[in-house]
Design a protein around this motif. Structure first.
Motif, PDB file in Angstrom:
ATOM      1  N   GLY A 162     -21.607 -12.403  -5.370  1.00 24.52           N
ATOM      2  CA  GLY A 162     -21.460 -13.191  -6.353  1.00 24.52           C
ATOM      3  C   GLY A 162     -20.436 -14.468  -6.118  1.00 24.52           C
ATOM      4  O   GLY A 162     -20.665 -15.667  -6.257  1.00 24.52           O
ATOM      5  N   GLU A 163     -19.357 -14.104  -5.180  1.00 23.34           N
ATOM      6  CA  GLU A 163     -18.434 -15.029  -4.514  1.00 23.34           C
ATOM      7  C   GLU A 163     -19.281 -15.989  -3.620  1.00 23.34           C
ATOM      8  O   GLU A 163     -18.940 -17.010  -3.730  1.00 23.34           O
ATOM      9  CB  GLU A 163     -17.296 -14.263  -4.013  1.00 23.34           C
ATOM     10  N   LEU A 164     -20.176 -15.284  -2.950  1.00 24.24           N
ATOM     11  CA  LEU A 164     -20.700 -16.163  -1.870  1.00 24.24           C
ATOM     12  C   LEU A 164     -21.827 -17.186  -2.603  1.00 24.24           C
ATOM     13  O   LEU A 164     -21.991 -18.259  -2.537  1.00 24.24           O
ATOM     14  CB  LEU A 164     -21.703 -15.237  -0.986  1.00 24.24           C
ATOM     15  N   SER A 165     -22.325 -16.798  -3.765  1.00 22.58           N
ATOM     16  CA  SER A 165     -23.372 -17.520  -4.464  1.00 22.58           C
ATOM     17  C   SER A 165     -22.478 -18.763  -5.186  1.00 22.58           C
ATOM     18  O   SER A 165     -23.047 -19.638  -4.998  1.00 22.58           O
ATOM     19  CB  SER A 165     -24.220 -16.620  -5.363  1.00 22.58           C
ATOM     20  N   ASP A 166     -21.524 -18.252  -5.730  1.00 21.22           N
ATOM     21  CA  ASP A 166     -20.580 -19.363  -6.444  1.00 21.22           C
ATOM     22  C   ASP A 166     -20.264 -20.321  -5.505  1.00 21.22           C
ATOM     23  O   ASP A 166     -20.275 -21.663  -5.892  1.00 21.22           O
ATOM     24  CB  ASP A 166     -19.461 -18.855  -6.906  1.00 21.22           C
ATOM     25  N   TYR A 167     -19.739 -20.149  -4.278  1.00 24.93           N
ATOM     26  CA  TYR A 167     -19.345 -20.952  -3.329  1.00 24.93           C
ATOM     27  C   TYR A 167     -20.499 -21.874  -2.871  1.00 24.93           C
ATOM     28  O   TYR A 167     -20.455 -23.192  -2.869  1.00 24.93           O
ATOM     29  CB  TYR A 167     -18.872 -20.292  -1.980  1.00 24.93           C
ATOM     30  N   ALA A 168     -21.878 -21.405  -2.663  1.00 22.81           N
ATOM     31  CA  ALA A 168     -22.907 -22.003  -2.200  1.00 22.81           C
ATOM     32  C   ALA A 168     -23.256 -23.108  -3.129  1.00 22.81           C
ATOM     33  O   ALA A 168     -23.622 -24.251  -3.166  1.00 22.81           O
ATOM     34  CB  ALA A 168     -23.943 -21.320  -1.700  1.00 22.81           C
ATOM     35  N   VAL A 169     -23.369 -22.615  -4.455  1.00 25.44           N
ATOM     36  CA  VAL A 169     -23.896 -23.668  -5.626  1.00 25.44           C
ATOM     37  C   VAL A 169     -22.786 -24.546  -5.772  1.00 25.44           C
ATOM     38  O   VAL A 169     -23.144 -25.911  -5.940  1.00 25.44           O
ATOM     39  CB  VAL A 169     -23.950 -22.828  -7.000  1.00 25.44           C
ATOM     40  N   GLN A 170     -21.325 -24.508  -5.587  1.00 26.14           N
ATOM     41  CA  GLN A 170     -20.364 -25.399  -5.838  1.00 26.14           C
ATOM     42  C   GLN A 170     -20.631 -26.478  -4.595  1.00 26.14           C
ATOM     43  O   GLN A 170     -20.156 -27.588  -4.855  1.00 26.14           O
ATOM     44  CB  GLN A 170     -19.047 -24.577  -5.734  1.00 26.14           C
ATOM     45  N   VAL A 171     -20.813 -25.885  -3.490  1.00 27.30           N
ATOM     46  CA  VAL A 171     -20.810 -26.817  -2.478  1.00 27.30           C
ATOM     47  C   VAL A 171     -22.245 -27.781  -2.516  1.00 27.30           C
ATOM     48  O   VAL A 171     -22.119 -29.231  -2.244  1.00 27.30           O
ATOM     49  CB  VAL A 171     -20.886 -26.098  -0.998  1.00 27.30           C
ATOM     50  N   ALA A 172     -23.218 -27.243  -3.042  1.00 30.54           N
ATOM     51  CA  ALA A 172     -24.443 -27.743  -3.022  1.00 30.54           C
ATOM     52  C   ALA A 172     -24.388 -28.892  -4.131  1.00 30.54           C
ATOM     53  O   ALA A 172     -25.175 -29.772  -4.518  1.00 30.54           O
ATOM     54  CB  ALA A 172     -25.731 -26.928  -3.564  1.00 30.54           C
ATOM     55  N   THR A 173     -23.387 -28.632  -5.030  1.00 34.61           N
ATOM     56  CA  THR A 173     -23.350 -29.737  -6.289  1.00 34.61           C
ATOM     57  C   THR A 173     -22.108 -30.494  -6.352  1.00 34.61           C
ATOM     58  O   THR A 173     -21.525 -31.054  -7.183  1.00 34.61           O
ATOM     59  CB  THR A 173     -23.311 -28.867  -7.578  1.00 34.61           C
ATOM     60  N   GLY A 174     -21.573 -30.581  -5.010  1.00 33.18           N
ATOM     61  CA  GLY A 174     -20.519 -31.546  -4.775  1.00 33.18           C
ATOM     62  C   GLY A 174     -18.976 -31.264  -4.998  1.00 33.18           C
ATOM     63  O   GLY A 174     -18.345 -32.045  -5.085  1.00 33.18           O
ATOM     64  N   ARG A 175     -19.033 -30.073  -5.179  1.00 34.07           N
ATOM     65  CA  ARG A 175     -17.391 -29.488  -5.725  1.00 34.07           C
ATOM     66  C   ARG A 175     -17.197 -28.814  -4.450  1.00 34.07           C
ATOM     67  O   ARG A 175     -17.618 -27.780  -3.852  1.00 34.07           O
ATOM     68  CB  ARG A 175     -17.677 -28.627  -7.005  1.00 34.07           C
ATOM     69  N   LEU A 176     -15.751 -28.982  -4.160  1.00 36.51           N
ATOM     70  CA  LEU A 176     -15.110 -28.303  -3.247  1.00 36.51           C
ATOM     71  C   LEU A 176     -14.472 -26.869  -4.018  1.00 36.51           C
ATOM     72  O   LEU A 176     -14.031 -26.760  -4.679  1.00 36.51           O
ATOM     73  CB  LEU A 176     -13.708 -29.127  -2.644  1.00 36.51           C
ATOM     74  N   PRO A 177     -14.996 -25.894  -3.199  1.00 36.65           N
ATOM     75  CA  PRO A 177     -14.721 -24.369  -3.699  1.00 36.65           C
ATOM     76  C   PRO A 177     -13.244 -24.142  -3.503  1.00 36.65           C
ATOM     77  O   PRO A 177     -12.574 -24.598  -2.568  1.00 36.65           O
ATOM     78  CB  PRO A 177     -15.470 -23.534  -2.952  1.00 36.65           C
ATOM     79  N   ALA A 178     -12.698 -23.417  -4.565  1.00 38.55           N
ATOM     80  CA  ALA A 178     -11.288 -22.904  -4.636  1.00 38.55           C
ATOM     81  C   ALA A 178     -11.237 -21.634  -3.417  1.00 38.55           C
ATOM     82  O   ALA A 178     -10.239 -21.699  -2.875  1.00 38.55           O
ATOM     83  CB  ALA A 178     -10.642 -22.719  -5.936  1.00 38.55           C
ATOM     84  N   LEU A 179     -12.478 -21.104  -3.483  1.00 43.93           N
ATOM     85  CA  LEU A 179     -12.476 -19.952  -2.483  1.00 43.93           C
ATOM     86  C   LEU A 179     -13.704 -19.993  -1.562  1.00 43.93           C
ATOM     87  O   LEU A 179     -14.864 -19.535  -1.830  1.00 43.93           O
ATOM     88  CB  LEU A 179     -12.836 -18.480  -3.499  1.00 43.93           C
ATOM     89  N   PRO A 180     -13.455 -20.886  -0.505  1.00 45.41           N
ATOM     90  CA  PRO A 180     -14.401 -21.244   0.269  1.00 45.41           C
ATOM     91  C   PRO A 180     -14.967 -19.993   1.044  1.00 45.41           C
ATOM     92  O   PRO A 180     -14.075 -18.982   1.613  1.00 45.41           O
ATOM     93  CB  PRO A 180     -13.846 -22.291   1.500  1.00 45.41           C
ATOM     94  N   PHE A 181     -16.055 -19.877   1.300  1.00 46.74           N
ATOM     95  CA  PHE A 181     -16.630 -18.853   2.465  1.00 46.74           C
ATOM     96  C   PHE A 181     -16.506 -19.571   3.934  1.00 46.74           C
ATOM     97  O   PHE A 181     -16.619 -20.597   4.185  1.00 46.74           O
ATOM     98  CB  PHE A 181     -18.362 -18.627   2.150  1.00 46.74           C
ATOM     99  N   LEU A 182     -15.726 -18.542   4.578  1.00 48.61           N
ATOM    100  CA  LEU A 182     -15.339 -18.845   5.939  1.00 48.61           C
ATOM    101  C   LEU A 182     -16.206 -18.190   6.920  1.00 48.61           C
ATOM    102  O   LEU A 182     -16.577 -16.997   6.698  1.00 48.61           O
ATOM    103  CB  LEU A 182     -14.096 -18.536   6.156  1.00 48.61           C
ATOM    104  N   LEU A 183     -16.589 -18.915   7.977  1.00 48.58           N
ATOM    105  CA  LEU A 183     -17.068 -18.245   9.396  1.00 48.58           C
ATOM    106  C   LEU A 183     -15.940 -18.291  10.358  1.00 48.58           C
ATOM    107  O   LEU A 183     -15.671 -19.532  10.646  1.00 48.58           O
ATOM    108  CB  LEU A 183     -18.492 -18.753   9.841  1.00 48.58           C
ATOM    109  N   LEU A 184     -15.662 -16.966  10.733  1.00 49.94           N
ATOM    110  CA  LEU A 184     -14.507 -17.441  11.797  1.00 49.94           C
ATOM    111  C   LEU A 184     -14.657 -16.555  13.017  1.00 49.94           C
ATOM    112  O   LEU A 184     -15.516 -15.537  13.187  1.00 49.94           O
ATOM    113  CB  LEU A 184     -13.284 -16.171  11.072  1.00 49.94           C
ATOM    114  N   GLY A 185     -14.475 -17.207  14.229  1.00 49.24           N
ATOM    115  CA  GLY A 185     -14.487 -16.724  15.543  1.00 49.24           C
ATOM    116  C   GLY A 185     -13.439 -16.139  15.959  1.00 49.24           C
ATOM    117  O   GLY A 185     -12.438 -16.987  16.099  1.00 49.24           O
ATOM    118  N   GLN A 186     -13.614 -15.128  16.781  1.00 46.21           N
ATOM    119  CA  GLN A 186     -12.410 -14.450  17.433  1.00 46.21           C
ATOM    120  C   GLN A 186     -12.875 -14.564  18.864  1.00 46.21           C
ATOM    121  O   GLN A 186     -13.565 -13.816  19.467  1.00 46.21           O
ATOM    122  CB  GLN A 186     -11.892 -12.929  17.062  1.00 46.21           C
TER     123      GLN A 186
END
Length: 545
Positions: free
Chosen positions: A350-374
């Motif tokens: 649900g959090e992932l979907s919320d983030y994706a919809v927010q970005v697609a509709t021009g809104r900066l998410p409060a809880l961004p989905f991160l891809l992190l590299g070690q």
């Protein structure tokens, strides 16, 4: 200066360098013109974060390069390229404390899923893995070949038959959320696939997110997500070294300002310094399609319809990235995350979907989905023992209309960039308390910075245009495409704006090089794609693989 070559390649990203190498293998004299002072495009590394740490500016992990028959055929190990792997490919820690882990080898991944998420998820993952193995290597070959992929497509059809072929086509058309609902009873395996899908600009509820997520996960399970030893720039160094061994030339700091077109045929290029380079046989453009059409090539030399088509060109999302030099490993709450080269951060679907919809509709998410590299976990040469070279990025709207986590306007000036980097670090801190205390230094790459460092990354777009179905296959970059040919004779599109799109696989460049070779054999008068009328050369499809 006036010069001439058999082919001029505009841009020294991986696609441009692959194209140049293939042409050089056929005896062509090739000149690569690069606007930046160093080659590589979005495959570069440096010590700009801290002198003791190697950080990749853009791409870091290269599963598509490891799987690509194009890259494999170049034998880049002979020119110094070595791959390195983390103990695990990918981890996705969840809000409930569990962690889904993708490993190399079906058995290792399935064992972890069975232990943490149950037998049904393990069985579902086994089914999806068996399908991948059944189609290997023809599926990857089909995806990377010019469209339509006649040879590999026929091989796939023989493997599947009619009934299974229809079922496979249905699966490829599913949103990743629905695929998870059909195959799994718990959330772990679905999150692995959904996180992979969001490497592109695809919602978990969108087509073809299931196909994209499954592809990237299966590539990781089979080949890993390896990184070049010593930094991403080592891949570029190997491509340049190979090209130079064949007599090719890479000219850095030499910006092409126009493609010279006469009578509908590309004759060469002009540079910002006023130099001209004649191309006796072909010009290959490893630049974004909007920079080529109406930019390097005047609209006066292009079909009228193409101008309207390019007005509809759809960029992928912007990107915001932070590089870190860390005094120690990231203190993950979930132990499995510490073994992975890549970690995806979203608490649940649900959090992932919320983030994706927010970005697609021009809104900066409060809880961004991160891809992190070690990166030190993956390649110990990246930083001193006991430290970690790391990065994280997230997609952001191309045009920000609202900030759901504060007062940012998407100007990405210094203050806004600092504030959003802090938000990303707070996100990591949620899954790894104490993370911030280990930061020795950081570098912020906003969408504007990414474009400044590589002009193809317009607004921070990483994939040369959206991965949505409306701009794939014969719609990439415009309807009637699907191949490297352009409306200008002897000019070929070699960038990620061409089919098959983004990723470090070299296929866009290879397809352009093969099209140029084929056109040269036929004679230039029969090679152009007639965008204005839809007409094609009667032998235009003969250059298929």
């Amino acid at each position: 200066m006036a010069d001439e070559a058999d082919a001029v390649v505009i841009g020294s990203g991986p696609n441009g360098l692959v194209a140049a190498n293939i042409l050089a293998d056929h005896g062509w004299r090739v000149v690569v013109q690069e606007a930046e002072e160093v080659p590589g495009g979005a495959v570069r590394s440096d010590r700009g974060v801290h002198p003791d740490f190697v950080n990749d500016l853009f791409s870091s992990f290269h599963p598509l390069a490891a799987a690509s028959p194009v890259v494999g055929a170049l034998d880049l190990h002979e020119f110094g390229l070595q791959w390195s792997h983390a103990p695990a490919v990918l981890a996705h820690p969840l809000a409930d404390g569990r962690c889904a882990v993708l490993r190399r080898g079906v058995e290792a991944t399935v064992a972890g899923l069975a232990h943490d998420f149950g037998a049904e998820d393990a069985e579902g993952w086994t089914r999806l893995s068996a399908l991948w193995q059944r189609l290997d290597p023809h599926l990857v070959n089909a995806l990377l070949a010019p469209f339509p992929p006649l040879r590999s497509g026929s091989a796939l059809a023989r493997r599947l038959g009619v009934a299974d072929g229809l079922r496979f086509a249905r699966m490829m058309a599913l949103p990743v959320r629905r695929l998870g609902e059909e195959e799994f009873s718990d959330i772990g395996a679905t999150m692995l696939l959904a996180g992979c899908a969001l490497h592109a600009d695809l919602l978990p509820e969108a087509v073809p997110s299931a196909a994209f997520g499954w592809l990237l996960a299966m590539l990781g399970q089979q080949h890993g997500w390896p990184a070049p030893v010593g930094g991403a720039g080592a891949l570029t160094d190997a491509l340049v070294g190979r090209l130079e061994s064949k007599g090719g030339v890479v000219r850095c700091g030499s910006r092409v300002t126009s493609v010279v077109v006469r009578g509908g045929t590309a004759l060469g290029v002009r540079t910002a310094d006023g130099d001209a380079v004649r191309a006796r046989r072909a010009v290959l453009a490893d630049v974004a399609a909007p920079a080529l059409y109406g930019g390097l090539v005047s609209w006066d030399d292009l079909p009228v319809r193409l101008r309207d088509d390019m007005r509809r060109f759809h960029w992928d999302l912007g990107t915001f990235k932070v590089d870190w030099a860390l005094d120690g490993p990231i203190p993950w709450t979930a132990p499995g995350a510490g073994q992975a080269g890549t970690v995806h951060l979203a608490g649940d679907l649900g959090e992932l979907s919320d983030y994706a919809v927010q970005v697609a509709t021009g809104r900066l998410p409060a809880l961004p989905f991160l891809l992190l590299g070690q990166m030190t976990t993956t390649d110990p040469t990246r930083s001193p023992a006991g430290t970690e070279s790391a990065w994280a990025y997230t997609h952001v709207p191309r045009h920000v209309t609202e900030d759901l986590g504060g007062q940012l306007a998407g100007r990405w000036d210094r203050a806004e960039a600092q504030a959003y980097a802090d938000r990303l670090e707070a996100r990591v801190e949620t899954f790894a308390p104490g993370f911030r205390s280990r930061i020795r230094s950081r570098r912020i790459l906003s969408p504007h910075t990414l474009e400044t460092e590589d002009e193809n990354l317009v607004g921070g777009a990483l994939n040369g245009g959206t991965a949505g179905v409306h701009q794939q296959l014969v719609f990439r970059p415009v309807p009637g495409s699907g191949r490297a040919r352009t409306p200008v004779r002897r000019m070929f599109l070699a960038s990620a704006s061409a089919h098959p799109g983004g990723g470090v696989h070299g296929a866009c460049g290879a397809n352009a090089a093969r099209a140029a070779l084929h056109a040269d054999r036929l004679g230039v008068g029969r090679t152009a794609l007639r965008v204005a009328t839809g007409r094609r050369s009667p032998r235009a499809d003969a250059d298929d693989r």
